[in-house]
Design an enzyme around this catalytic site. Structure first.
Site, PDB file in Angstrom:
ATOM      1  N   TYR A 177      -4.585   8.745  47.691  1.00 46.35           N
ATOM      2  CA  TYR A 177      -4.541   9.349  49.033  1.00 46.35           C
ATOM      3  C   TYR A 177      -4.722   8.312  50.124  1.00 46.35           C
ATOM      4  CZ  TYR A 177      -6.623  11.075  53.335  1.00 46.35           C
ATOM      5  OH  TYR A 177      -6.924  11.273  54.647  1.00 46.35           O
ATOM      6  N   ARG A 232      -3.875  24.340  41.521  1.00 52.82           N
ATOM      7  CA  ARG A 232      -5.071  25.186  41.643  1.00 52.82           C
ATOM      8  C   ARG A 232      -4.650  26.660  41.803  1.00 52.82           C
ATOM      9  NH1 ARG A 232      -7.808  23.815  46.934  1.00 52.82           N
ATOM     10  NH2 ARG A 232      -8.041  21.752  46.039  1.00 52.82           N
ATOM     11  N   TRP A 275      -6.307  16.394  49.620  1.00 54.85           N
ATOM     12  CA  TRP A 275      -5.836  17.150  48.449  1.00 54.85           C
ATOM     13  C   TRP A 275      -4.321  17.131  48.532  1.00 54.85           C
ATOM     14  CZ3 TRP A 275      -9.078  18.824  44.727  1.00 54.85           C
ATOM     15  CH2 TRP A 275     -10.419  18.992  45.048  1.00 54.85           C
ATOM     16  N   GLU A 302      37.048   2.511  26.021  1.00 53.61           N
ATOM     17  CA  GLU A 302      36.784   3.289  27.229  1.00 53.61           C
ATOM     18  C   GLU A 302      38.120   3.660  27.881  1.00 53.61           C
ATOM     19  OE1 GLU A 302      34.390   4.848  29.095  1.00 53.61           O
ATOM     20  OE2 GLU A 302      36.072   5.217  30.453  1.00 53.61           O
ATOM     21  N   ALA A 328      26.954   5.078  30.215  1.00 55.25           N
ATOM     22  CA  ALA A 328      25.505   4.975  30.032  1.00 55.25           C
ATOM     23  C   ALA A 328      25.084   5.016  28.561  1.00 55.25           C
ATOM     24  CB  ALA A 328      24.819   6.103  30.804  1.00 55.25           C
ATOM     25  N   ALA A 329      25.486   6.072  27.859  1.00 55.43           N
ATOM     26  CA  ALA A 329      25.021   6.213  26.482  1.00 55.43           C
ATOM     27  C   ALA A 329      25.668   5.169  25.570  1.00 55.43           C
ATOM     28  CB  ALA A 329      25.315   7.629  25.971  1.00 55.43           C
ATOM     29  N   ASN A 338      20.924   7.441  29.062  1.00 55.94           N
ATOM     30  CA  ASN A 338      20.442   6.073  28.827  1.00 55.94           C
ATOM     31  C   ASN A 338      19.429   6.026  27.698  1.00 55.94           C
ATOM     32  OD1 ASN A 338      21.399   3.823  30.726  1.00 55.94           O
ATOM     33  ND2 ASN A 338      21.293   5.630  32.020  1.00 55.94           N
ATOM     34  N   CYS A 385      26.025   8.114  39.268  1.00 57.64           N
ATOM     35  CA  CYS A 385      24.983   8.636  40.175  1.00 57.64           C
ATOM     36  C   CYS A 385      25.106   8.045  41.576  1.00 57.64           C
ATOM     37  CB  CYS A 385      23.594   8.323  39.618  1.00 57.64           C
ATOM     38  SG  CYS A 385      23.427   8.688  37.873  1.00 57.64           S
TER      39      CYS A 385
HETATM   40  P1  FAD Z   1      29.749   9.424  30.894  1.00 57.89           P
HETATM   41  O1  FAD Z   1      29.094   8.706  31.979  1.00 57.89           O
HETATM   42  O2  FAD Z   1      30.582  10.632  31.218  1.00 57.89           O
HETATM   43  O3  FAD Z   1      30.643   8.384  30.099  1.00 57.89           O
HETATM   44  C1  FAD Z   1      31.475   8.777  29.062  1.00 57.89           C
HETATM   45  C2  FAD Z   1      32.643   7.828  29.066  1.00 57.89           C
HETATM   46  O4  FAD Z   1      33.456   8.119  27.943  1.00 57.89           O
HETATM   47  C3  FAD Z   1      33.533   7.994  30.285  1.00 57.89           C
HETATM   48  O5  FAD Z   1      33.601   6.762  30.978  1.00 57.89           O
HETATM   49  C4  FAD Z   1      34.876   8.438  29.732  1.00 57.89           C
HETATM   50  O6  FAD Z   1      35.960   7.874  30.427  1.00 57.89           O
HETATM   51  C5  FAD Z   1      34.812   7.931  28.303  1.00 57.89           C
HETATM   52  N1  FAD Z   1      35.606   8.705  27.348  1.00 57.89           N
HETATM   53  C6  FAD Z   1      35.611  10.051  27.157  1.00 57.89           C
HETATM   54  N2  FAD Z   1      36.451  10.375  26.158  1.00 57.89           N
HETATM   55  C7  FAD Z   1      36.970   9.208  25.712  1.00 57.89           C
HETATM   56  C8  FAD Z   1      37.912   8.891  24.691  1.00 57.89           C
HETATM   57  N3  FAD Z   1      38.456   9.829  23.940  1.00 57.89           N
HETATM   58  N4  FAD Z   1      38.237   7.591  24.501  1.00 57.89           N
HETATM   59  C9  FAD Z   1      37.667   6.611  25.286  1.00 57.89           C
HETATM   60  N5  FAD Z   1      36.789   6.854  26.264  1.00 57.89           N
HETATM   61  C10 FAD Z   1      36.455   8.142  26.461  1.00 57.89           C
HETATM   62  N6  FAD Z   1      22.380  11.753  36.577  1.00 57.89           N
HETATM   63  C11 FAD Z   1      21.104  11.484  36.957  1.00 57.89           C
HETATM   64  O7  FAD Z   1      20.214  11.402  36.098  1.00 57.89           O
HETATM   65  N7  FAD Z   1      20.792  11.278  38.277  1.00 57.89           N
HETATM   66  C12 FAD Z   1      21.730  11.333  39.264  1.00 57.89           C
HETATM   67  O8  FAD Z   1      21.418  11.118  40.444  1.00 57.89           O
HETATM   68  C13 FAD Z   1      23.057  11.633  38.898  1.00 57.89           C
HETATM   69  N8  FAD Z   1      24.039  11.705  39.843  1.00 57.89           N
HETATM   70  C14 FAD Z   1      25.327  11.934  39.463  1.00 57.89           C
HETATM   71  C15 FAD Z   1      26.312  11.973  40.442  1.00 57.89           C
HETATM   72  C16 FAD Z   1      27.625  12.200  40.088  1.00 57.89           C
HETATM   73  C17 FAD Z   1      28.691  12.257  41.139  1.00 57.89           C
HETATM   74  C18 FAD Z   1      27.972  12.389  38.715  1.00 57.89           C
HETATM   75  C19 FAD Z   1      29.401  12.637  38.314  1.00 57.89           C
HETATM   76  C20 FAD Z   1      27.005  12.360  37.732  1.00 57.89           C
HETATM   77  C21 FAD Z   1      25.672  12.122  38.096  1.00 57.89           C
HETATM   78  N9  FAD Z   1      24.656  12.075  37.139  1.00 57.89           N
HETATM   79  C22 FAD Z   1      23.356  11.828  37.515  1.00 57.89           C
HETATM   80  C23 FAD Z   1      24.952  12.308  35.718  1.00 57.89           C
HETATM   81  C24 FAD Z   1      25.141  10.990  34.978  1.00 57.89           C
HETATM   82  O9  FAD Z   1      26.077  10.209  35.647  1.00 57.89           O
HETATM   83  C25 FAD Z   1      25.615  11.303  33.558  1.00 57.89           C
HETATM   84  O10 FAD Z   1      24.665  12.112  32.946  1.00 57.89           O
HETATM   85  C26 FAD Z   1      25.812  10.033  32.753  1.00 57.89           C
HETATM   86  O11 FAD Z   1      26.813   9.238  33.316  1.00 57.89           O
HETATM   87  C27 FAD Z   1      26.177  10.396  31.324  1.00 57.89           C
HETATM   88  O12 FAD Z   1      26.451   9.226  30.624  1.00 57.89           O
HETATM   89  P2  FAD Z   1      27.345   9.290  29.306  1.00 57.89           P
HETATM   90  O13 FAD Z   1      27.493   7.898  28.852  1.00 57.89           O
HETATM   91  O14 FAD Z   1      26.807  10.300  28.376  1.00 57.89           O
HETATM   92  O15 FAD Z   1      28.724   9.916  29.786  1.00 57.89           O
END
Ligand code: FAD
Length: 452
Positions: free
Chosen positions: A428, A444, A436, A36, A12-13, A307, A46
């Site tokens: 509503y 309230r 309400w 990755e 995501a990030a 995100n 999620c």
């Molecule tokens: P990540 O998604 O953890 O991605 C980081 C990536 O970096 C990973 O793919 C990892 O393999 C890679 N990485 C790590 N170290 C290295 C390295 N040294 N070299 C290369 N690659 C590396 N959030 C919500 O807001 N709503 C939800 O409903 C929700 N449900 C979730 C359900 C589950 C089962 C899980 C596990 C999480 C859920 N989350 C939810 C949380 C959300 O998925 C995370 O907050 C989000 O994915 C974080 O994104 P990120 O990119 O920071 O990290």
């Protein structure tokens, strides 16, 4: 010569940042390479519980963009490549190609650390037995779905957080006998007031999910495969164990490179997602964010935050100026027909943060009381005494209850008071609320207490 951006972590990030940077700077100006470790990029963790449950059939539908689609945007993505070292002096990362088993060096001008978080691993005996799983990665989800599809049995979910609950729902609907064991006195005890957590426990027990509260798992028993889960005064048969003990930020790479961590243990960043090291950025679960109510850094693992923070980093890397405005920790989940959501601070947290806080409560129905789909909803509104400023809310209820939290998130975001919220012109009609809304009534009630 073009600048080189290296992204560590392709979810995501990391990929939000890469995409935003690319929109603003062409490939001749900025080379973007993302590494990755897993086989997937840009996936929705999620959605994993809903794949295990069988609601989402194809695992691939949880992937937003493939490496080929990123390649078409001139973003060079390498899956199964793990960054093992950041060398700030050489401005390079050491990368291990997990397929080929070789390491190489890649230089960067700008670096984004988006390594996310990992599932907490307990040190209990039996942790490595067959049949003990986590639900973190897409591969975990694929494996659990295979197991769910292959038959039924007893599953013990360890942990009463939202991932534990979502896993419990998944196996319940797949026909398994589900037991949730948690050391908390209630489920979701870091999200909800305890009596609201109890409502969730009651709803789980009503459908036959066993919930064991206030109990630590001491060992997982079996010779090669797990057979049971041992707690201090009970043992639970288990053909499968799903560990849902929360997550911790993956910061070892950053820490080893001397990049400053903050008070939460995650990577410290400013409001542009810059770390303390020049040309090094961080976003997502591995990084801190500022809490808008307390003004303090927090490390909350949510896709919503990852995100947005990634987007801010990417806009800045793309040469524009974006500020990350902070977070409220707004979260939402469900277990079967019971919806749960929260934003801001709970009453106990608000008091611990030094707020003179009050809590307004209201219980009613999700729709007009006479409407056939009416179900119970409880809302807690936390406000500051005297000013009436809203600082938190939690909701538990039936269908249509939980998304009401967005009204509270918006209200907290814009510093509204409970006096204001009690009169807001909300929509509503009988299928959606009473005339309400419970939002009004709970605000309230909070206003009455806050203003004396
Ligand atoms: P990540 O998604 O953890 O991605 C980081 C990536 O970096 C990973 O793919 C990892 O393999 C890679 N990485 C790590 N170290 C290295 C390295 N040294 N070299 C290369 N690659 C590396 N959030 C919500 O807001 N709503 C939800 O409903 C929700 N449900 C979730 C359900 C589950 C089962 C899980 C596990 C999480 C859920 N989350 C939810 C949380 C959300 O998925 C995370 O907050 C989000 O994915 C974080 O994104 P990120 O990119 O920071 O990290």
């Amino acid at each position: 010569m073009s600048e080189r951006l290296v992204v560590i972590g392709g979810d995501a990030a990391g990929m939000s940042a890469a995409s935003q940077a690319r929109r603003r700077r062409g490939a001749d100006d900025l080379e973007i390479t993302a590494f990755e470790r897993s086989s997937w990029v840009s996936y929705s963790a999620c959605g994993e519980p809903y794949h295990v449950a069988g609601y989402v059939d194809r695992l691939e539908s949880l992937v937003a963009r493939t490496p080929q689609q990123f390649a078409a945007m001139d973003i060079d993505v390498h899956t199964r490549h793990e960054v093992t070292e950041i060398d700030l002096a050489k401005r390079a990362v050491v990368v291990r190609d997990l397929q080929e088993g070789r390491s190489f060096l890649t230089e960067f001008d700008q670096l984004l650390i988006a390594t996310g978080a990992r599932a907490m691993r307990p040190t209990i005996r039996g942790r490595d037995l067959e049949g003990v799983h986590e639900l973190r990665t897409l591969d975990d989800a694929a494996r659990l779905r295979q197991i769910a599809d292959a038959g039924t049995g007893n599953v013990v979910v360890v942990g009463g957080g939202y991932i534990g609950l979502e896993a419990a729902e998944a196996f319940h609907v797949q026909g398994w006998n589900v037991t949730v064991v948690t050391s908390g006195q209630r489920v979701l005890d870091r999200t909800l007031h305890s009596d609201m957590g109890q409502k969730v426990v009651d709803s789980m027990r009503r459908v036959g999910i066993e919930v064991v509260l206030g109990t630590r798992v001491e060992c997982l028993n079996g010779s090669t495969r797990v057979e049971s889960v041992g707690c201090s005064d009970s043992t639970h048969p288990a053909d499968l164990v799903v560990l849902g003990l929360g997550s911790e930020p993956e910061v070892e790479l950053a820490e080893a490179a001397g990049i400053t961590l903050g008070s939460t243990g995650a990577i410290a960043v400013d409001d542009h997602q810059r770390t303390a090291a020049a040309g090094v950025w961080s976003a997502g679960d591995c990084a801190e964010a500022m809490h808008r109510v307390t003004g303090k850094p927090v490390n909350i693992h949510l896709g919503t935050i990852a995100n947005k923070a990634g987007r801010v980093a990417g806009i800045n890397l793309g040469g524009e100026d974006a500020v990350f405005p902070g977070v409220l920790g707004t979260a939402i989940t469900k277990i079967l027909d019971t919806e749960i959501s929260a934003t801001g601070l709970r009453l106990a947290e608000a008091k611990a943060e030094g707020f003179d806080a009050v809590e307004g409560r209201a219980t009613g129905t999700t729709t007009a009381g006479y409407y056939p789909t009416a179900s119970e909803i409880t809302i807690s509104t936390v406000a500051e005494r005297r000013t009436g400023r809203i600082i938190g809310a939690q909701i538990v209820g039936g269908s249509g209850a939980a998304k009401r939290i967005d009204v509270f998130a918006t209200a907290i975001w814009s510093n509204m008071t409970v006096q204001d919220l009690a009169w807001v012109d909300l929509a509503y009609a009988p299928p959606f609320s009473g005339v309400w809304d419970l939002i009004h009534i709970s605000a309230r009630n909070a206003a009455r207490l806050a203003l004396g």
